[in-house]
Write an enzyme that holds these catalytic residues in place. Structure first.
Site, PDB file in Angstrom:
ATOM      1  N   HIS A 114       0.836  -1.194  -0.069  1.00 19.48           N
ATOM      2  CA  HIS A 114      -0.173  -0.253  -0.015  1.00 19.48           C
ATOM      3  C   HIS A 114       0.628   1.288   0.066  1.00 19.48           C
ATOM      4  O   HIS A 114      -0.200   2.102   0.077  1.00 19.48           O
ATOM      5  CB  HIS A 114      -0.894   0.060   1.863  1.00 19.48           C
ATOM      6  CG  HIS A 114      -2.312  -0.980   0.993  1.00 19.48           C
ATOM      7  ND1 HIS A 114      -2.344  -1.356   0.540  1.00 19.48           N
ATOM      8  CD2 HIS A 114      -2.482  -1.886   2.552  1.00 19.48           C
ATOM      9  CE1 HIS A 114      -3.309  -2.329   0.484  1.00 19.48           C
ATOM     10  NE2 HIS A 114      -3.509  -2.684   1.939  1.00 19.48           N
ATOM     11  N   ASP A 150      -2.870 -10.757  -2.538  1.00 18.74           N
ATOM     12  CA  ASP A 150      -3.426  -9.964  -1.073  1.00 18.74           C
ATOM     13  C   ASP A 150      -4.581  -9.878  -1.538  1.00 18.74           C
ATOM     14  O   ASP A 150      -4.910  -9.364  -2.650  1.00 18.74           O
ATOM     15  CB  ASP A 150      -2.392  -9.117  -0.343  1.00 18.74           C
ATOM     16  CG  ASP A 150      -2.439  -8.571   0.218  1.00 18.74           C
ATOM     17  OD1 ASP A 150      -2.065  -8.926   1.183  1.00 18.74           O
ATOM     18  OD2 ASP A 150      -4.028  -7.844   0.960  1.00 18.74           O
ATOM     19  N   ASP A 230      -4.738 -12.615   3.316  1.00 16.20           N
ATOM     20  CA  ASP A 230      -5.698 -12.615   4.200  1.00 16.20           C
ATOM     21  C   ASP A 230      -6.756 -12.397   3.222  1.00 16.20           C
ATOM     22  O   ASP A 230      -8.566 -12.427   3.507  1.00 16.20           O
ATOM     23  CB  ASP A 230      -5.745 -10.845   4.451  1.00 16.20           C
ATOM     24  CG  ASP A 230      -5.233 -10.322   3.014  1.00 16.20           C
ATOM     25  OD1 ASP A 230      -5.294 -11.091   2.172  1.00 16.20           O
ATOM     26  OD2 ASP A 230      -4.916  -8.870   3.811  1.00 16.20           O
TER      27      ASP A 230
END
Ligand SMILES: [Zn+2]
Length: 286
Positions: A114, A150, A230
């Site tokens: 990010h 992810d 995740d």
């Protein structure tokens, strides 16, 4: 296969924060306790300043030294700049192994996907995978692909690699979800594959398979994997539906491309993280 880690990456934390030291310490313990995979262990290499500055501004490097939180998710932990640089060094070391012909995985924190060119956000301070991808290009790789599974969109990697010659970014992620981006392809080289929340597992797998086809079509000579776990059905931060064997399959599919590849841990917040990392690495190893 080489695992890159450093115990210092467990030395910072905030109460209740899901990106916690046990993610690494429990995974290291599980990998050391098993004997199916032959692993060799090493530490991160120092990542050069010039390489970091390909991906981030000098102002951003100054900013992450200051004692001010970036947002509620991304605190200014003591020495976080040094921790983030070591995590970059993990990706760097994994890239060196891949270039020498050995598959490698960097098991470090903080994660990086990010982190934008000039902004820390979403638990991320420096974008390890983008820095390593640009280093691979500078070191002679002609076509470098970042494959990001992810469950969150790798908005920072996209920000840094957008329209970079010889680089492609391919991300599969839940939408809507944090950080809200990644609904459309961007530039000529960023390919986004959104998945609706709680999409059935077969639907998630089909979208992953399409993304893998796009990866193959790019004909990379180096694959850098932003490996987040995740999208697992039991993860507390999103609504994914994947099982451990899906992460095995991801690793196996990447191995069968027969292209040098390395991985970097991004997210993954469930108690099953060690098992999921082991499944993925087993797929990579074959
Ligand atoms: Zn994530």
């Amino acid at each position: 296969m080489k695992i890159v880690t450093d115990p210092r990456c467990t030395e910072y934390s905030a109460p209740g924060h899901p990106e916690r030291p046990e993610r690494i310490s429990r995974t290291v313990e599980a990998l050391k306790a098993q004997d199916k995979l032959k692993l060799t262990w090493t530490g991160p290499a120092p990542a050069g300043e010039a390489a970091i500055l390909r991906a981030h501004t000098a102002q951003h490097l100054e900013q992450i030294q200051k004692p001010f939180d970036f947002d509620a998710d991304t605190p200014a932990y003591p020495d976080i700049a040094a921790h983030a640089r070591r995590s970059v060094g993990g990706a760097w070391q994994a890239l060196q192994s891949a270039r020498a012909g050995e598959a490698a995985f960097s098991l470090m924190r903080p994660p990086g996907h990010h982190a934008m060119r000039e902004r820390a956000m979403g638990f991320c301070y420096l974008n390890s995978i983008a820095i390593a991808a640009l280093e691979a290009r500078a070191g002679g790789c002609k076509r470098v692909a970042v494959f990001d599974f992810d469950v969150h969109h790798g908005n920072g990697t996209e920000d840094i690699l957008l329209d970079q010659p010889g680089c492609a970014f391919i991300s599969i992620h839940q939408h809507p979800a944090y950080p809200g981006t990644g609904l459309e392809n961007r530039g000529g080289n960023c390919f986004n594959f959104p998945v609706r929340p709680a999409a059935p597992r077969h639907e998630y797998r089909a979208i992953l398979a399409r993304a893998l086809e796009t990866l193959k079509k790019f004909r990379p000579d180096m694959v850098a994997v932003s490996a987040g776990f995740d999208a697992y059905r039991g993860d507390p931060l999103a609504d994914g539906t994947l099982e451990a064997e899906d992460f095995y399959w991801l690793g196996e599919t990447i191995r069968r491309m027969e292209v040098p590849a390395f991985g970097v841990l991004e997210g993954g917040y469930s108690m099953a993280l060690p098992e999921l990392v082991l499944a993925y690495l087993s797929g990579v190893n074959g």
